[in-house]
Design a protein around this motif. Structure first.
Motif, PDB file in Angstrom:
ATOM      1  N   MET A 110       0.870  -1.240   0.103  1.00 23.53           N
ATOM      2  CA  MET A 110      -0.017   0.027  -0.005  1.00 23.53           C
ATOM      3  C   MET A 110       0.844   1.298   0.099  1.00 23.53           C
ATOM      4  O   MET A 110       0.591   2.036  -0.635  1.00 23.53           O
ATOM      5  CB  MET A 110      -0.921   0.182   1.319  1.00 23.53           C
ATOM      6  CG  MET A 110      -1.769  -1.223   1.275  1.00 23.53           C
ATOM      7  SD  MET A 110      -3.449  -0.908   0.404  1.00 23.53           S
ATOM      8  CE  MET A 110      -4.360   0.321   1.221  1.00 23.53           C
ATOM      9  N   THR A 111       1.894   1.359   0.825  1.00 19.14           N
ATOM     10  CA  THR A 111       2.845   2.495   0.949  1.00 19.14           C
ATOM     11  C   THR A 111       3.351   2.705  -0.165  1.00 19.14           C
ATOM     12  O   THR A 111       3.747   3.915  -0.723  1.00 19.14           O
ATOM     13  CB  THR A 111       3.314   2.538   2.405  1.00 19.14           C
ATOM     14  OG1 THR A 111       4.231   1.391   2.397  1.00 19.14           O
ATOM     15  CG2 THR A 111       2.547   2.684   3.485  1.00 19.14           C
ATOM     16  N   GLU A 112       4.081   1.653  -0.747  1.00 16.70           N
ATOM     17  CA  GLU A 112       4.871   2.079  -1.977  1.00 16.70           C
ATOM     18  C   GLU A 112       4.151   2.408  -2.996  1.00 16.70           C
ATOM     19  O   GLU A 112       4.482   3.153  -3.973  1.00 16.70           O
ATOM     20  CB  GLU A 112       5.557   0.716  -2.287  1.00 16.70           C
ATOM     21  CG  GLU A 112       6.830   0.361  -1.328  1.00 16.70           C
ATOM     22  CD  GLU A 112       7.980   1.118  -1.512  1.00 16.70           C
ATOM     23  OE1 GLU A 112       8.214   1.636  -2.632  1.00 16.70           O
ATOM     24  OE2 GLU A 112       8.470   1.659  -0.358  1.00 16.70           O
ATOM     25  N   TYR A 113       2.960   1.649  -3.283  1.00 19.55           N
ATOM     26  CA  TYR A 113       1.992   1.920  -4.363  1.00 19.55           C
ATOM     27  C   TYR A 113       1.673   3.545  -4.170  1.00 19.55           C
ATOM     28  O   TYR A 113       1.769   4.306  -5.141  1.00 19.55           O
ATOM     29  CB  TYR A 113       0.619   1.270  -4.056  1.00 19.55           C
ATOM     30  CG  TYR A 113      -0.341   1.551  -5.109  1.00 19.55           C
ATOM     31  CD1 TYR A 113      -0.336   0.921  -6.342  1.00 19.55           C
ATOM     32  CD2 TYR A 113      -1.684   2.251  -4.767  1.00 19.55           C
ATOM     33  CE1 TYR A 113      -1.486   1.024  -7.182  1.00 19.55           C
ATOM     34  CE2 TYR A 113      -2.679   2.517  -5.451  1.00 19.55           C
ATOM     35  CZ  TYR A 113      -2.614   1.613  -6.828  1.00 19.55           C
ATOM     36  OH  TYR A 113      -3.580   2.195  -7.680  1.00 19.55           O
ATOM     37  N   ALA A 161       3.391   6.084  -2.545  1.00 23.15           N
ATOM     38  CA  ALA A 161       4.593   6.594  -2.942  1.00 23.15           C
ATOM     39  C   ALA A 161       4.768   6.741  -4.321  1.00 23.15           C
ATOM     40  O   ALA A 161       5.261   7.994  -4.902  1.00 23.15           O
ATOM     41  CB  ALA A 161       5.805   6.276  -2.013  1.00 23.15           C
ATOM     42  N   PHE A 162       4.490   5.773  -5.003  1.00 24.36           N
ATOM     43  CA  PHE A 162       4.825   5.784  -6.632  1.00 24.36           C
ATOM     44  C   PHE A 162       3.755   6.666  -7.199  1.00 24.36           C
ATOM     45  O   PHE A 162       4.102   7.500  -8.073  1.00 24.36           O
ATOM     46  CB  PHE A 162       4.706   4.401  -7.185  1.00 24.36           C
ATOM     47  CG  PHE A 162       4.752   4.334  -8.466  1.00 24.36           C
ATOM     48  CD1 PHE A 162       5.803   4.293  -9.181  1.00 24.36           C
ATOM     49  CD2 PHE A 162       3.443   4.312  -9.428  1.00 24.36           C
ATOM     50  CE1 PHE A 162       5.978   4.352 -10.677  1.00 24.36           C
ATOM     51  CE2 PHE A 162       3.515   4.465 -10.828  1.00 24.36           C
ATOM     52  CZ  PHE A 162       4.817   4.412 -11.213  1.00 24.36           C
ATOM     53  N   ALA A 217       0.799  11.194   6.228  1.00 24.17           N
ATOM     54  CA  ALA A 217      -0.058  10.927   7.123  1.00 24.17           C
ATOM     55  C   ALA A 217      -1.463  10.504   6.782  1.00 24.17           C
ATOM     56  O   ALA A 217      -1.948   9.584   7.115  1.00 24.17           O
ATOM     57  CB  ALA A 217       0.037  12.257   8.146  1.00 24.17           C
ATOM     58  N   PHE A 218      -1.886  11.151   5.840  1.00 29.43           N
ATOM     59  CA  PHE A 218      -3.186  10.740   5.292  1.00 29.43           C
ATOM     60  C   PHE A 218      -3.158   9.564   4.500  1.00 29.43           C
ATOM     61  O   PHE A 218      -4.087   8.410   4.875  1.00 29.43           O
ATOM     62  CB  PHE A 218      -3.768  11.750   4.156  1.00 29.43           C
ATOM     63  CG  PHE A 218      -5.096  11.639   3.730  1.00 29.43           C
ATOM     64  CD1 PHE A 218      -6.207  11.458   4.822  1.00 29.43           C
ATOM     65  CD2 PHE A 218      -5.283  11.027   2.428  1.00 29.43           C
ATOM     66  CE1 PHE A 218      -7.526  11.395   4.460  1.00 29.43           C
ATOM     67  CE2 PHE A 218      -6.708  10.902   2.184  1.00 29.43           C
ATOM     68  CZ  PHE A 218      -7.887  11.217   3.077  1.00 29.43           C
ATOM     69  N   VAL A 219      -2.113   9.168   4.085  1.00 28.94           N
ATOM     70  CA  VAL A 219      -1.902   7.870   3.247  1.00 28.94           C
ATOM     71  C   VAL A 219      -1.788   6.765   4.380  1.00 28.94           C
ATOM     72  O   VAL A 219      -2.551   5.710   4.301  1.00 28.94           O
ATOM     73  CB  VAL A 219      -0.769   7.645   2.297  1.00 28.94           C
ATOM     74  CG1 VAL A 219      -0.392   6.154   2.254  1.00 28.94           C
ATOM     75  CG2 VAL A 219      -0.772   8.503   1.102  1.00 28.94           C
ATOM     76  N   THR A 220      -1.054   6.887   5.380  1.00 30.47           N
ATOM     77  CA  THR A 220      -0.909   5.926   6.314  1.00 30.47           C
ATOM     78  C   THR A 220      -2.145   5.879   7.352  1.00 30.47           C
ATOM     79  O   THR A 220      -2.762   4.562   7.665  1.00 30.47           O
ATOM     80  CB  THR A 220       0.013   6.515   7.461  1.00 30.47           C
ATOM     81  OG1 THR A 220       1.192   6.892   6.759  1.00 30.47           O
ATOM     82  CG2 THR A 220       0.371   5.605   8.500  1.00 30.47           C
TER      83      THR A 220
END
Lengths: 214, 214
Positions: free
Chosen positions: B94-97, B99-100, B186-189
Motif C-alpha cells: 500500500m505505501t509503496e503504491y 509513494a509511486f 500521514a493521510f496515506v498512512t
DNA sequence: ACGCTGTATCGTACATGTACGGAAAAAGAT
DNA sequence: ATCTTTTTCCGTACATGTACGATACAGCGT
C-alpha cells in the motif's frame, strides 16, 4: 433603485455566459460528449470561436460549468432525500453520490479526475467547502452522526475519509468497467457499509494532527 | 535452430517499438510530460510522424507503454522489499503504491485514471490479474495474511477493496493538491491503517456473491 | 462634439493528433 | 523469375484548441 451601469454590464455578461452553457448542454445532448467543440459552440450562439474565450478560460472551464450544473442537481436531490436515522442519512449521501458518478461518468470525470491547476482563487479551506454543496452536506450529516453518538471524532476528517473511499470505489468502477467487481451496486454498497462500520468503531482525529508512524 | 522469418520480423518490430519508447522517455525527461508530441518523437527516431502509428495505436498507447515501464519498476521494488509480518508486507504494498502514485502522477494518471476503451483483448479475469504484476503481488500478500489468520475471507475481494481505498486516497491527493488533507504521508498512512484494521474484524465474502441490501 | 481608455469581438495563424490513401518494399505463390 | 499479396512507411489534409494582436465600440471626462 436602478442597476448601476457596472452591474448591468456584469449581468449581461453572466447572461451570455449561461447562454453559452445552455448551448453547450444541448450540443452534448445532441452529439455526445466529444461532439462539443469550441467552433460548434460558437456557431450555435452566433459568435466567432475566439469570442467564447471572453467567457471561459479554456475548454475545461466549459466542461466544468456543465458538470457543476449537474452536481447542483445531485446536491439538491440528496438534501431533499428523507432520512430518519443519521447513519442512514449519511448512507444516502454515499449511494446517491455513487449513483450519480456511475450515471454521469463524463461529469464525474471532469470534476473529480482531471488535473486542477488553480486552487480556486486564493479561497480558504472553509470557503472552498462551503462552495462545494456536496462536501457541505456530507460534513453536515457526519456532524449529525457525531452529535447522535453514532460516530466519534473530527467531522471533517471523517467526511474526507468517506470521500476517499467513495471516490476510489466510483472512479475504479468508471475507469475499469471490465474488471470483475461483480455487481456495481453491490460493490458500492459493500464499500459504503464497510467504511461506515469501520468508522463507527474508532475515534477519528483531525486531519493535520495525525502522527506518521508507518 | 535459427529464428523463423516470422519471428525475426516480430523481433525487429519489437525493437523499433522499444526504440520509440526509449525516445519518448528521453523526450519526457528533457521537455516534460507535455513536451511529448508525435511529431517530435518521430523526428527523434528519424521517421515520419505517421510512421509512429505502425507501432502504437494512438498517443495514449505510447503513454501507456511509458507508464508500464515505471510500474514494472514499482512491482519489482515491492517484491524485493523485506517483510517479516504478513500484515506489514501488505502495508508495504500500500505505501509503496502510494509513494509511486504521488511521485509519478502522470504515469499514475494514464494507467489508473484515463478512460479504458479495450477490455484487454478478450482476456479472462485471471489472465488480466496475472498480467498486472501489481495486482498479483497484492493478492499474494493478502493470501498470506489469510493463511496466517490475520485476515479472513476471499483474497481477491479483500485485495479489490484495498485497491479501492488506496486508489481513492492517492487519486484525491493527486487531483486536489490544495485540499487540506494535512500531511500527505500521514493521510496515506491513516487510510491504509484504517482499511487494514477494518478488514481484520470481518469475514469478507467473494465479490460476486455480495447481496444488495441498501 | 471630441478624444481617451478599457473591453468585447474576432481574423489569422500555429501546433497538435490522426484519418486516408498511395508508394514502396517485403514476403509468398506460381 | 514473375506475379500477387501483405506489410511498412509517409505525404497530405483536416478538425481541433488556442495564442496573438487588430478592430470596433461603449462609456467617460473635457
Amino acid at each position: 433603485m436602478p442597476l448601476s451601469v457596472q452591474t448591468r454590464r456584469e449581468k449581461q455578461k453572466a447572461e451570455l455566459r449561461s447562454e453559452l452553457v445552455d448551448a453547450a448542454h444541448k450540443l452534448v445532448q445532441e452529439e455526445g460528449y466529444e461532439g462539443l467543440t469550441i467552433r460548434k459552440l460558437a456557431k450555435r450562439v452566433g459568435y466567432a470561436p475566439m469570442s467564447v474565450y471572453s467567457y471561459f478560460a479554456d475548454k475545461q472551464d466549459i466542461l466544468f460549468a456543465l458538470a457543476e450544473d449537474a452536481f447542483q442537481t445531485l446536491a439538491r436531490r440528496i438534501e431533499d432525500h428523507p432520512a430518519s436515522d443519521p447513519i442512514e442519512a449519511l448512507k444516502v449521501v454515499m449511494t446517491e453520490y455513487a449513483a450519480f458518478g456511475l450515471g454521469n461518468p463524463n461529469e464525474y470525470r471532469t470534476v473529480f479526475m482531471t488535473e486542477k491547476v488553480k486552487p480556486p482563487e486564493g479561497k480558504t479551506f472553509a470557503e472552498m467547502q462551503e462552495g462545494n454543496p456536496l462536501m457541505k452536506v456530507l460534513i453536515e450529516r457526519v456532524e449529525a452522526c457525531v452529535a447522535a453518538g453514532k460516530l466519534k471524532g473530527d467531522p471533517r476528517a471523517i467526511a474526507t475519509m468517506l470521500w476517499a473511499v467513495g471516490h476510489g470505489t466510483i472512479s475504479l468502477l468508471i475507469t475499469f468497467p471490465f474488471y470483475p467487481f461483480g455487481d456495481q451496486q453491490a460493490f458500492v454498497t459493500r464499500m459504503c457499509d464497510f467504511a461506515l462500520a469501520a468508522l463507527a468503531t474508532q475515534d477519528v482525529p483531525p486531519l493535520s494532527e495525525t502522527p506518521a508512524n508507518c
